[in-house]
Design a protein around this motif. Structure first.
Motif, PDB file in Angstrom:
ATOM      1  N   UNK A  73     -26.432  17.512 -65.917  1.00 58.82           N
ATOM      2  CA  UNK A  73     -25.618  17.877 -64.751  1.00 58.82           C
ATOM      3  C   UNK A  73     -25.566  19.377 -64.511  1.00 58.82           C
ATOM      4  N   UNK A  74     -25.803  20.163 -65.587  1.00 56.25           N
ATOM      5  CA  UNK A  74     -25.795  21.630 -65.440  1.00 56.25           C
ATOM      6  C   UNK A  74     -26.682  22.225 -66.528  1.00 56.25           C
ATOM      7  N   UNK A  75     -27.450  23.236 -66.118  1.00 55.32           N
ATOM      8  CA  UNK A  75     -28.361  23.919 -67.041  1.00 55.32           C
ATOM      9  C   UNK A  75     -27.947  25.377 -67.234  1.00 55.32           C
ATOM     10  N   UNK A  76     -28.225  25.975 -68.400  1.00 54.88           N
ATOM     11  CA  UNK A  76     -27.824  27.371 -68.674  1.00 54.88           C
ATOM     12  C   UNK A  76     -28.379  28.369 -67.664  1.00 54.88           C
ATOM     13  N   UNK A  77     -29.608  28.136 -67.186  1.00 50.92           N
ATOM     14  CA  UNK A  77     -30.227  29.093 -66.269  1.00 50.92           C
ATOM     15  C   UNK A  77     -29.569  29.128 -64.894  1.00 50.92           C
ATOM     16  N   UNK A  78     -28.653  28.187 -64.630  1.00 50.52           N
ATOM     17  CA  UNK A  78     -27.960  28.180 -63.338  1.00 50.52           C
ATOM     18  C   UNK A  78     -26.806  29.187 -63.278  1.00 50.52           C
ATOM     19  N   UNK A  79     -26.505  29.831 -64.415  1.00 50.00           N
ATOM     20  CA  UNK A  79     -25.431  30.829 -64.438  1.00 50.00           C
ATOM     21  C   UNK A  79     -24.219  30.345 -65.203  1.00 50.00           C
TER      22      UNK A  79
END
Length: 498
Positions: free
Chosen positions: A453-459
């Protein structure tokens, strides 16, 4: 009214307490009345209508109507100025502003919630003297204003505005509003051709036929129409008139009491009756008293998304595909377009997804640093409790956070009952009213089973905190900060020239 100096009347509007506290997103609809541009014919039309009304309505209007004319300072002899009305309305806790024709339903309702009447200040053409499809100053000033001197009715109007401003509204609703507004402008334009009018009527009909399942706003607008605009009060055999649309129409006020216009007892089912603004109504609803209006409104309110929250409320937001606000049990308000409410089959969601831009707020005030520019790409967050915990995360104290090693600058992992897992470095914990509302993570990964649902590279990952969604309502929580200005009509009404 005769004693007010119109050259200094602008100050009277600003001095009215109700008008003075209007937020900026409503002020954008206010226009200048341009009182000096009313012609002698305009004033003559006003005098004729008012004299006819006084003659007929003395017997057939609700008893408060004539006292209301006196108490609100509505003169039979000349068109009232908004400033003069504000001086007098201020004494009963109301105000008035000039607007250009029909304004969007949500804005109209919100003005009512602030106890401000919106006055469309154009005067109908002389050949539309008995009935006009467009709102004009006869309808607004001589129709709406007098009845609000009744305290019970005035509170009904205010409460209706309060809930109406939060009703879920669809894009189809707005398309219909624009079509109706355009038709009203065309019909009041002296140079409009029969072809232009017919085309505008076809557009309204097309929009009405393609509304789909009526939204909350559509159903509320019907209740508003059959009460505030076209309501009758008393008995089915001998009702009195209190609706502004009837009080301001010397043709329909007479016609509506005849036997061929069906009289129905007012009940919640009125929400299922559509209406046509372009013609006189074939049926009307009769309430025994104003108390009944409030009772039925509250019955409707109990079913609205902002009352029920949870999956029921969120499903309405997803269906409307419009800007809405979801309120977490912690008090956090997330405003954006709700695209998905992931459910495990219960009454509450397990994860929410919004498309951007999104803003975060508490108590209808935007959180610093969490406006729509920061959350431009959307927002997603879990809802519910952590696995194995009896106390909701929003209620955890600093001591409990420390005991669970949930302190700033530490690598943590949160496992929710729903299966959502949040892993990352805890950067900040934000509280309001002794509740945790937001936890910010860096280098964060959010998963639900095999789904990422969320990745580190998205901020940074800002995780909303709340055990449940307690309310869902239309629009942004902080409308001024969100700069919700796109609904101001571009097409303007045209005054007749004689």
């Amino acid at each position: 009214m005769q004693g007010t100096d119109r050259s200094t009347a602008g100050a009277a509007t600003l001095d009215n307490p109700q008008v003075a506290r209007l937020p900026n997103h409503l002020r954008q609809f206010i226009v200048d009345q341009r009182y000096d541009e009313y012609t002698s014919i305009d004033h003559a039309v006003w005098r004729y209508i008012m004299r006819q009304n006084v003659h007929f309505l003395r017997k057939y209007a609700h008893k408060v109507y004539f006292q209301g004319l006196l108490d609100t300072g509505i003169s039979i002899e000349h068109i009232p100025s908004i400033e003069e009305m504000n001086v007098i309305l201020g004494r009963i806790g109301w105000g008035a502003v000039a607007v250009d024709g029909f304004i969007p339903p949500a804005a109209f309702m919100e003005f009512q919630a602030y106890k401000v009447l919106v006055i469309a200040c154009d005067m109908r053409q002389i050949n539309h003297i008995e009935y006009t499809p467009a709102p004009d100053i006869v309808h607004e000033a001589a129709g709406h204003a007098p009845i609000i001197v009744d305290v019970e009715y005035a509170e009904y109007l205010r409460r209706f505005g309060e809930v109406g401003a939060r009703a879920m509204s669809s894009r189809q609703d707005f398309e219909l509003y624009e079509a109706i507004r355009h038709l009203s402008i065309i019909k009041e334009r002296p140079t409009a051709s029969a072809e232009e009018i017919a085309e505008a009527e076809r557009k309204v009909e097309t929009c009405q036929n393609n509304l789909g399942e009526p939204s909350e706003m559509a159903r509320l607008s019907r209740l508003h129409w059959w009460t505030v605009e076209y309501g009758l009060i008393g008995t089915l055999d001998a009702p009195k008139i209190y609706g502004a649309g009837l009080l301001s129409s010397i043709g329909e006020s007479v016609n509506c009491l005849k036997d061929h216009v069906k009289k129905l007892p007012y009940e919640l089912a009125a929400q299922n009756y559509a209406f046509d603004i372009t013609t006189q109504q074939p049926h009307l609803f009769v309430t025994p008293d104003f108390e009944m209006l409030a009772e039925i409104l509250e019955t409707f309110v109990s079913t609205m998304a902002f009352s029920v929250g949870g999956m029921k409320g969120l499903s309405k937001a997803v269906a409307c595909r419009n800007l809405a606000t979801a309120v977490y049990s912690s008090g956090l308000q997330v405003s954006g377009v709700v695209t998905e409410a992931v459910s495990g089959g219960g009454e509450q969601p397990e994860y929410l997804k919004f498309t951007g831009p999104v803003a975060l707020a508490v108590d209808d005030a935007q959180l610093e640093g969490h406006g729509k520019d920061y959350h431009a790409e959307g927002f997603g967050s879990p809802v519910g409790r952590l696995a194995g915990e009896s106390t909701p995360l929003e209620d955890w104290t600093d001591e409990r956070l420390a005991d669970k090693e949930l302190t700033e600058n530490r690598d943590v992992a949160l496992q929710f009952e729903s299966g959502v897992r949040v892993e990352g470095t805890l950067a900040k914990v934000l509280r309001r009213h002794n509740k945790i509302i937001l936890m910010t993570f860096t280098d964060c990964t959010v998963t639900r089973g095999d789904q990422i649902l969320f990745r580190p590279e998205w901020g940074n990952y800002d995780m909303a905190v709340g055990e449940s969604i307690i309310s869902v309502f239309n629009g942004a929580a902080d409308k001024d900060a969100y700069l919700q200005v796109a609904l101001v009509p571009g097409e303007r009404t045209i005054r007749a020239e004689y």
